[in-house]
Design an enzyme around this catalytic site. Structure first.
Site, PDB file in Angstrom:
ATOM      1  N   ASP A 173       3.255   0.144   7.442  1.00 20.79           N
ATOM      2  CA  ASP A 173       2.693   0.307   6.107  1.00 20.79           C
ATOM      3  C   ASP A 173       2.530   1.761   5.681  1.00 20.79           C
ATOM      4  OD1 ASP A 173       0.556   1.041   7.698  1.00 20.79           O
ATOM      5  OD2 ASP A 173      -0.920  -0.189   6.671  1.00 20.79           O
ATOM      6  N   TYR A 264       2.532  11.714   9.923  1.00 21.56           N
ATOM      7  CA  TYR A 264       2.444  11.792  11.382  1.00 21.56           C
ATOM      8  C   TYR A 264       3.282  12.923  11.968  1.00 21.56           C
ATOM      9  CZ  TYR A 264      -0.016   7.308  11.579  1.00 21.56           C
ATOM     10  OH  TYR A 264      -0.948   6.313  11.442  1.00 21.56           O
TER      11      TYR A 264
END
Length: 442
Positions: A173, A264
């Protein structure tokens, strides 16, 4: 003509994300009608809290649905059309160790990146394989929509274990969260965006994002981010650690301005900087356990006790739940909407090996994803991806082969560690902490 009604099973029914997912099912009942919803979990006490909340929610918002929660695979999966999978082997207590053990030994402690992601992946593989075997026993034709982390390692392991299963879809997601955040920055509806994306899970880049008129929005997004910073779409409801994570997008754009990065990537670009910013005594796991975890379960208990939803705001972030429901809807009714999914490369990125599990945009319909080719990528991005995928593939091989040597190779390659002596210390500590969950490594 009425649309078909479907049966949905949520594996990991006791998750704090389940209320949002159940709410999303209610919100989309007009476009994705259901006849039955089942929660399945191997932790009955935890699931009961969510399950009793769900009874109240469905009574008020979707009374025609047949709902139950169970620990029986036969009850959970017989006759199901879709399994939504969000399991966490070892729970938050093991996540806490995933984060704190590496930090105590000089490396990043993070849930899916670095040695924490390695430990979590090694725990997840066995349970995921067992779960799919149970699903296929009772529902051979069901779609298995997996968003269990670390998705990259899990996807590669499932491809190895079930090479011919065409109804396993691995999806994350975070790209949707990013697209929603871009929409907020631009004051636009992100559901109308047409993204171009390449990478690995939690390790990718948006090269272009087109609006409905074909205009590329990435240049404007870069300009806004560089001048005003970057926030998540639901910034007012996020913990500080997430706000800090999103703020780092600006730093990444300053250093690597080609594309809009997945958040990330900061752990791989700046491992020393990020490690220095992490508190070894109070990590993200503690933040979740003392924040969202506690709040969600308290509110679910209150709702179940009074027998009505009232003014509860137990569902504070619908992006996670809405995405997976919309994905199922796109498959069920062959709508071929665009999503970013994890698939085998097979030439999508032309200068990367075919068997790499890449994350790219795809049309998603009744026969699964039809991914969009990306072509040749630059040396910098190719190098980063090849190193990261080598780490992921070696992790999977270490699990299947029980190989200490491959586990050590994996951690040595990971950009958050690099040093082999450090990797060995971390691996040995993680083996001790995970002896109940991992295969024996020799």
């Amino acid at each position: 003509m009425n649309k078909k009604e479907f049966t949905i099973t949520i594996a990991g029914g006791g998750s704090t994300w389940t209320p949002g997912l159940l709410k999303a099912l209610c919100k989309r009942k007009g476009t994705f009608p259901l006849k039955r919803v089942v929660l399945f979990d191997n932790n009955p006490e935890r699931q009961e809290v969510i399950g009793e909340f769900a009874k109240v929610l469905f009574k008020e918002e979707y009374p025609t649905v047949d709902f139950e929660y169970t620990t029986s695979p036969e009850v959970a999966f017989t006759g199901t059309d879709f399994v939504f999978c969000q399991i966490r082997t070892g729970g938050y207590k093991m996540r806490e160790l995933d984060e704190k053990i590496p930090l105590s030994l000089g490396a990043i402690g993070q849930e899916t990146c670095g040695p924490g992601g390695f430990a979590y992946g090694m725990r997840s593989i066995g349970d995921m394989i067992k779960l799919i075997e149970e699903v296929r026993k009772y529902a051979p034709e069901a779609w298995f929509l997996n968003y269990t982390n670390p998705a990259a390692i899990v996807a590669d392991a499932l491809k190895k274990a079930f090479p011919n299963d065409k109804k396993i879809l691995n999806i994350c997601d975070q790209p949707v969260n990013l697209l929603r955040s871009y929409g907020r920055l631009l004051g636009m509806d992100s559901s109308e965006f047409e993204p171009v994306y390449f990478g690995l899970n939690h390790f990718g880049w948006f090269t272009n994002i087109y609006d409905k008129n074909g205009v590329d929005l990435v240049p404007k997004l870069k300009d806004i981010t560089l001048n005003s910073g970057f926030k998540p779409a639901d910034a007012e409801q996020r913990d500080q650690s997430w706000l800090d994570t999103y703020a780092m997008v600006r730093d990444m754009l300053v250093d690597f301005p080609d594309y809009m990065p997945n958040t990330y990537l900061q752990y791989y670009y700046y491992p020393e900087y990020k490690k220095a910013k992490l508190d070894p005594e109070y990590t993200r796991a503690n933040e979740v356990m003392n924040g969202r975890e506690k709040r969600v379960f308290e509110e679910c208990r209150e709702i179940a006790a009074r027998g009505s939803m009232g003014e509860s705001n137990v569902v504070h972030n619908d992006a996670h739940g809405e995405m997976i429901v919309e994905v199922a809807e796109s498959i069920a009714f062959n709508e071929n909407r665009i999503y970013i999914v994890i698939v085998q490369n097979n030439g999508l990125i032309s200068n990367l090996d075919d068997d790499v599990m890449v994350e790219v945009a795809a049309n998603l319909g009744i026969n699964g994803p039809r991914p969009f080719g990306v072509g040749k990528i630059g040396t910098f991005y190719k190098g980063l991806m090849e190193q990261q995928f080598a780490y992921e593939r070696l992790t999977v091989e270490a699990w299947f082969e029980g190989s200490y040597a491959k586990a050590l190779q994996a951690l040595t390659l990971n950009r958050t560690i690099v040093d082999a002596k450090k990797a060995r210390k971390i691996l040995d500590a993680l083996i001790e902490a995970n002896k109940e969950y991992w295969p024996t490594l020799r």
